[in-house]
Design a protein around this motif. Structure first.
Motif, PDB file in Angstrom:
ATOM      1  N   ALA A  35      16.551 -38.395  99.946  1.00 43.47           N
ATOM      2  CA  ALA A  35      17.111 -39.265  98.896  1.00 43.47           C
ATOM      3  C   ALA A  35      18.540 -39.655  99.250  1.00 43.47           C
ATOM      4  O   ALA A  35      18.946 -40.814  99.126  1.00 43.47           O
ATOM      5  CB  ALA A  35      17.065 -38.557  97.543  1.00 43.47           C
ATOM      6  N   GLU A  36      19.289 -38.666  99.729  1.00 44.07           N
ATOM      7  CA  GLU A  36      20.673 -38.951 100.081  1.00 44.07           C
ATOM      8  C   GLU A  36      20.730 -39.863 101.315  1.00 44.07           C
ATOM      9  O   GLU A  36      21.559 -40.772 101.408  1.00 44.07           O
ATOM     10  CB  GLU A  36      21.407 -37.631 100.362  1.00 44.07           C
ATOM     11  CG  GLU A  36      22.918 -37.780 100.291  1.00 44.07           C
ATOM     12  CD  GLU A  36      23.617 -37.044 101.431  1.00 44.07           C
ATOM     13  OE1 GLU A  36      24.790 -37.322 101.660  1.00 44.07           O
ATOM     14  OE2 GLU A  36      22.965 -36.207 102.100  1.00 44.07           O
ATOM     15  N   THR A  37      19.819 -39.618 102.250  1.00 40.14           N
ATOM     16  CA  THR A  37      19.787 -40.471 103.447  1.00 40.14           C
ATOM     17  C   THR A  37      19.525 -41.921 103.061  1.00 40.14           C
ATOM     18  O   THR A  37      20.147 -42.849 103.590  1.00 40.14           O
ATOM     19  CB  THR A  37      18.681 -39.996 104.415  1.00 40.14           C
ATOM     20  OG1 THR A  37      18.829 -38.599 104.601  1.00 40.14           O
ATOM     21  CG2 THR A  37      18.779 -40.711 105.751  1.00 40.14           C
ATOM     22  N   ILE A  38      18.596 -42.116 102.119  1.00 43.47           N
ATOM     23  CA  ILE A  38      18.297 -43.487 101.688  1.00 43.47           C
ATOM     24  C   ILE A  38      19.551 -44.148 101.125  1.00 43.47           C
ATOM     25  O   ILE A  38      19.882 -45.284 101.465  1.00 43.47           O
ATOM     26  CB  ILE A  38      17.144 -43.489 100.660  1.00 43.47           C
ATOM     27  CG1 ILE A  38      15.828 -43.191 101.381  1.00 43.47           C
ATOM     28  CG2 ILE A  38      17.056 -44.831  99.935  1.00 43.47           C
ATOM     29  CD1 ILE A  38      14.634 -43.070 100.485  1.00 43.47           C
ATOM     30  N   ASP A  39      20.270 -43.396 100.304  1.00 47.02           N
ATOM     31  CA  ASP A  39      21.526 -43.944  99.765  1.00 47.02           C
ATOM     32  C   ASP A  39      22.440 -44.408 100.886  1.00 47.02           C
ATOM     33  O   ASP A  39      23.006 -45.499 100.845  1.00 47.02           O
ATOM     34  CB  ASP A  39      22.254 -42.890  98.932  1.00 47.02           C
ATOM     35  CG  ASP A  39      21.594 -42.660  97.579  1.00 47.02           C
ATOM     36  OD1 ASP A  39      21.908 -41.655  96.930  1.00 47.02           O
ATOM     37  OD2 ASP A  39      20.755 -43.501  97.195  1.00 47.02           O
ATOM     38  N   ARG A  40      22.573 -43.548 101.883  1.00 44.16           N
ATOM     39  CA  ARG A  40      23.494 -43.869 102.974  1.00 44.16           C
ATOM     40  C   ARG A  40      23.015 -45.066 103.778  1.00 44.16           C
ATOM     41  O   ARG A  40      23.785 -45.942 104.145  1.00 44.16           O
ATOM     42  CB  ARG A  40      23.551 -42.674 103.942  1.00 44.16           C
ATOM     43  CG  ARG A  40      24.394 -41.551 103.437  1.00 44.16           C
ATOM     44  CD  ARG A  40      24.894 -40.833 104.656  1.00 44.16           C
ATOM     45  NE  ARG A  40      24.801 -39.388 104.514  1.00 44.16           N
ATOM     46  CZ  ARG A  40      24.903 -38.562 105.536  1.00 44.16           C
ATOM     47  NH1 ARG A  40      25.006 -39.036 106.762  1.00 44.16           N
ATOM     48  NH2 ARG A  40      24.866 -37.278 105.335  1.00 44.16           N
ATOM     49  N   VAL A  41      21.718 -45.086 104.062  1.00 41.73           N
ATOM     50  CA  VAL A  41      21.180 -46.161 104.899  1.00 41.73           C
ATOM     51  C   VAL A  41      21.318 -47.502 104.175  1.00 41.73           C
ATOM     52  O   VAL A  41      21.726 -48.507 104.757  1.00 41.73           O
ATOM     53  CB  VAL A  41      19.695 -45.884 105.244  1.00 41.73           C
ATOM     54  CG1 VAL A  41      19.095 -47.067 105.977  1.00 41.73           C
ATOM     55  CG2 VAL A  41      19.585 -44.627 106.094  1.00 41.73           C
ATOM     56  N   VAL A  42      21.007 -47.488 102.887  1.00 43.21           N
ATOM     57  CA  VAL A  42      21.078 -48.726 102.107  1.00 43.21           C
ATOM     58  C   VAL A  42      22.525 -49.229 102.061  1.00 43.21           C
ATOM     59  O   VAL A  42      22.804 -50.417 102.205  1.00 43.21           O
ATOM     60  CB  VAL A  42      20.502 -48.493 100.694  1.00 43.21           C
ATOM     61  CG1 VAL A  42      20.870 -49.628  99.753  1.00 43.21           C
ATOM     62  CG2 VAL A  42      18.986 -48.341 100.758  1.00 43.21           C
ATOM     63  N   GLU A  43      23.442 -48.287 101.889  1.00 38.80           N
ATOM     64  CA  GLU A  43      24.852 -48.663 101.823  1.00 38.80           C
ATOM     65  C   GLU A  43      25.322 -49.278 103.148  1.00 38.80           C
ATOM     66  O   GLU A  43      26.052 -50.255 103.169  1.00 38.80           O
ATOM     67  CB  GLU A  43      25.683 -47.411 101.486  1.00 38.80           C
ATOM     68  CG  GLU A  43      27.193 -47.580 101.562  1.00 38.80           C
ATOM     69  CD  GLU A  43      27.734 -48.575 100.540  1.00 38.80           C
ATOM     70  OE1 GLU A  43      26.967 -48.988  99.662  1.00 38.80           O
ATOM     71  OE2 GLU A  43      28.904 -48.954 100.653  1.00 38.80           O
ATOM     72  N   ALA A  44      24.863 -48.682 104.247  1.00 45.14           N
ATOM     73  CA  ALA A  44      25.362 -49.122 105.554  1.00 45.14           C
ATOM     74  C   ALA A  44      24.597 -50.320 106.114  1.00 45.14           C
ATOM     75  O   ALA A  44      25.033 -50.944 107.078  1.00 45.14           O
ATOM     76  CB  ALA A  44      25.275 -47.954 106.549  1.00 45.14           C
ATOM     77  N   ALA A  45      23.467 -50.669 105.497  1.00 52.09           N
ATOM     78  CA  ALA A  45      22.641 -51.758 106.048  1.00 52.09           C
ATOM     79  C   ALA A  45      23.400 -53.077 106.019  1.00 52.09           C
ATOM     80  O   ALA A  45      24.142 -53.347 105.078  1.00 52.09           O
ATOM     81  CB  ALA A  45      21.354 -51.883 105.244  1.00 52.09           C
ATOM     82  N   PRO A  46      23.234 -53.881 107.065  1.00 53.42           N
ATOM     83  CA  PRO A  46      23.932 -55.174 107.081  1.00 53.42           C
ATOM     84  C   PRO A  46      23.465 -56.057 105.924  1.00 53.42           C
ATOM     85  O   PRO A  46      22.300 -55.986 105.524  1.00 53.42           O
ATOM     86  CB  PRO A  46      23.495 -55.804 108.411  1.00 53.42           C
ATOM     87  CG  PRO A  46      22.637 -54.819 109.108  1.00 53.42           C
ATOM     88  CD  PRO A  46      22.355 -53.671 108.203  1.00 53.42           C
ATOM     89  N   ASP A  47      24.374 -56.883 105.427  1.00 51.68           N
ATOM     90  CA  ASP A  47      24.020 -57.829 104.357  1.00 51.68           C
ATOM     91  C   ASP A  47      22.861 -58.692 104.813  1.00 51.68           C
ATOM     92  O   ASP A  47      22.849 -59.177 105.926  1.00 51.68           O
ATOM     93  CB  ASP A  47      25.205 -58.757 104.052  1.00 51.68           C
ATOM     94  CG  ASP A  47      26.202 -58.071 103.147  1.00 51.68           C
ATOM     95  OD1 ASP A  47      27.310 -58.595 103.010  1.00 51.68           O
ATOM     96  OD2 ASP A  47      25.857 -57.001 102.601  1.00 51.68           O
ATOM     97  N   GLY A  48      21.908 -58.866 103.957  1.00 51.84           N
ATOM     98  CA  GLY A  48      20.815 -59.788 104.277  1.00 51.84           C
ATOM     99  C   GLY A  48      19.689 -59.149 105.062  1.00 51.84           C
ATOM    100  O   GLY A  48      18.679 -59.803 105.324  1.00 51.84           O
ATOM    101  N   ALA A  49      19.836 -57.888 105.463  1.00 53.33           N
ATOM    102  CA  ALA A  49      18.729 -57.251 106.199  1.00 53.33           C
ATOM    103  C   ALA A  49      17.545 -57.103 105.249  1.00 53.33           C
ATOM    104  O   ALA A  49      17.702 -56.634 104.130  1.00 53.33           O
ATOM    105  CB  ALA A  49      19.166 -55.889 106.710  1.00 53.33           C
ATOM    106  N   LEU A  50      16.379 -57.563 105.676  1.00 54.68           N
ATOM    107  CA  LEU A  50      15.184 -57.417 104.837  1.00 54.68           C
ATOM    108  C   LEU A  50      14.454 -56.144 105.199  1.00 54.68           C
ATOM    109  O   LEU A  50      13.798 -55.537 104.387  1.00 54.68           O
ATOM    110  CB  LEU A  50      14.235 -58.600 105.073  1.00 54.68           C
ATOM    111  CG  LEU A  50      14.347 -59.779 104.126  1.00 54.68           C
ATOM    112  CD1 LEU A  50      13.341 -60.845 104.514  1.00 54.68           C
ATOM    113  CD2 LEU A  50      14.113 -59.348 102.674  1.00 54.68           C
TER     114      LEU A  50
END
Ligand code: D5M
Ligand code: FE
Ligand code: ZN
Length: 563
Positions: A35-50
């Motif tokens: 769950a925490e990893t998802i938070d981090r990945v989503v936060e760090a994902a480039p804008d517009g990444a689908l």
């Protein structure tokens, strides 16, 4: 949140509006606290990444950034992600014109047909202009006199490919300028007003809303504006406020007059004109006449110069447990028979796949959980149809493009997956002109709204073509902003129906319905997904595995059944 299985990770990502490749999902599932990893990945994902990749996951884990990471799909995709170009190569040749049917001896189970002198559809029709013919599969208004089951004989012969022509206009793909800012909303509504008011200007002598109050009380006056507010008064009259670029002005529709019944047809944000008399204090217009941009009654559609047909389908929903694969194969097999020789075009109006994270608990009914695998399987299914078919596809609300409308076409990666037929892949909506016949293709999310807002005789889910008539009358595929329909504000309102189409093709509501409105053929094309648990819970009874076949030389329709 227990996230020990990849399926749960997929679901959690889908709830944030993301898809992910399998390796990324595995990496996340293997961490100590997914769950925490998802938070981090989503936060760090480039804008517009689908789609999140394993590289995104590794980068996030390496960086060690933490945050709450909640971003809605809408915020994330707000008008900036589409970069692909929808133009297609006019010199292409058919990829696989020599295919033979897998099973050419199969017969199609049933057909129903209409013709120009088919059943008159009196109930609830436009009072000024009854439709020429119309039908749904659930009512006995369908004329099946010419539709006895047809034996299929022989296999497909491919005609002269040089006679074919397909042109696409009105496609947002590659043209998106919107950033989701307030100014963009101002711009898109201004463009809507400019283009739709132009259609009304010849019919009324209108004044700018901001100057009407300066006119003497009792004057005859007209105004053109977007519907800003509709309210009933204590006495049962209707107060409709219209807005133009100079201000707003209230119009009173008095109860008991014919015109007040038209108020039922109004949707917020649509463009109309009102004519009437100004009150003594010049504060309000007593409305006498209401005008919609509408389709001219005299409209004469164009037709093809030869006998050639198009199959109009939508809502395939590959990846859903309810996708009806066998019926799809029967349809594809029929296309390989001699009987289907004239069918040279296949139009698909969105929802190719079931997608992920589209509705709550949707994953419980997924057959394929990975969105890319869904497109790969869809592509395999599409390969079942003859390789010489000219295919045109637009996305729907289940597809992996931005949800807000206008929707751009599938991106390069998805085009790569669906490359087999060299299909024309275009945005939602788009106008496709086939051998001179213009077909406005729109997935149809706004139909939910039109059906919910308007009285049942004007629009209902068993007769989706009536809701389509309303869109033609309003000359806009999705008039009301908000609700189900999400608007991506662009410089131009791509959802305005600027030119009257010869055919209007939608899907989304999973019900077949067709009919003519001021000579424009409106077709809603059913689906290839059996009833889902959600649909059962709300009594939606879908029309599954029907293919409307349109004669491009006469604009007559035959509905073929592959159940
Ligand atoms: O939509 C198919 C039809 O069913 C369309 O009229 C919307 C409606 N629908 C389906 N599922 C839902 C949920 N969960 N909420 C609201 N409306 C729904 P499609 O886009 O193919 O799913
Ligand atoms: Fe659908
Ligand atoms: Zn849909």
């Amino acid at each position: 949140m227990p996230l020990e299985t990849p399926v749960r990770v997929v679901r959690a990502l889908a709830n944030r509006g993301y898809n992910a490749d399998r390796e990324a999902v595995t990496l996340i599932a293997e961490t100590a606290d997914p769950a925490e990893t998802i938070d981090r990945v989503v936060e760090a994902a480039p804008d517009g990444a689908l789609r999140l990749t394993s590289d995104h996951v590794r980068a996030a884990l390496d960086a060690g950034t933490g945050s709450d990471g909640t971003t809605s799909r809408r915020e994330r995709t707000g008008g900036t992600t589409d970069v692909t170009d929808g133009t297609t190569d006019a010199t292409r040749t058919s990829a696989d014109a020599t295919r033979t049917p897998a099973d050419a001896t199969r017969t199609s189970a049933d057909t129903t047909r209409t013709s120009a002198d088919g059943p008159r559809d009196a109930a609830g029709s436009d009072p000024e202009d009854p439709p020429v013919s119309s039908g749904t599969l659930t009512r006995n208004s369908v004329d099946d006199s010419g539709g006895s089951p047809v034996e299929t004989k022989g296999s497909r012969t491919v005609g002269d490919l040089s006679l074919r022509s397909v042109e696409i206009t009105g496609d947002i793909t590659g043209q998106s300028t919107g950033t989701g800012e307030y100014e963009d909303f101002v711009a898109v509504f201004r463009d809507r007003y400019e283009r739709l008011s132009k259609q009304l200007r010849g019919r009324v002598n209108h004044r700018p809303a901001g100057t009407i109050g300066d006119m003497p009380g009792g004057s005859e006056v007209a105004t053109i504006g977007l519907v800003n507010d509709v309210r009933s008064t204590r006495n049962g009259h209707w107060l409709v406020e219209l807005e133009d670029t100079t201000g707003t002005f209230p119009c009173l529709f008095t109860k008991g007059r014919d015109i007040s019944e038209l108020v039922d047809e109004l949707l917020l944000d649509e463009c109309v004109a009102v004519e009437g008399r100004l009150s003594d204090d010049s504060g309000i217009i007593f409305a006498d006449t209401l005008y919609f941009p509408d389709v001219p009654r005299t409209y004469r559609p164009s037709t093809a110069d030869r006998h050639v047909q198009a199959a109009l389908i939508s809502d395939v929903h590959v990846g859903s447990q309810e996708f009806v694969g066998e019926a799809w194969s029967r349809f594809a097999d029929w296309l390989h028979t001699a009987e289907a020789d004239p069918v040279e075009y296949l139009l698909i109006a969105g929802d190719m796949v079931e997608g992920v994270g589209v509705y709550p608990n949707q994953d419980e009914e997924l057959d394929i959980v990975d969105i890319y695998e869904q497109y790969e399987t869809f592509s395999e299914r599409l390969k079942e149809v003859p390789g010489d078919l000219e295919i045109v596809m637009i996305p729907g609300n289940h597809d992996a493009v931005r949800l807000a409308e206008p929707q751009p076409a599938f991106d390069e990666e998805l085009r790569g997956i669906m490359s087999a037929h060299d299909a024309r892949i275009t945005g939602n909506p788009s106008t496709v002109t086939i051998e001179g016949v213009s077909v406005l293709m729109y997935h149809g999310v706004s139909l939910d709204e039109v059906i919910a807002e308007l009285p049942a005789e004007k629009a209902n889910c068993d007769e989706p073509h009536r809701a389509m008539y309303q869109l033609l009358k309003k000359r806009h595929v999705a008039p009301q902003y908000g609700g189900h329909m999400r608007l991506a504000p662009e410089e131009r309102d791509y959802l305005v129906i600027e030119d009257v189409p010869d055919v209007f093709h939608t899907g989304h509501v999973h019900k077949i319905g067709w009919g003519k409105y001021h000579n424009v053929l409106a077709v809603n094309s059913g689906c290839w997904q059996a009833q889902t648990a959600f649909q059962k819970s709300v009594n939606i009874d879908p029309d599954v595995a029907y293919a409307p076949i349109l004669d491009l030389d006469t604009l007559d329709m035959t509905v073929r059944k592959f159940v």
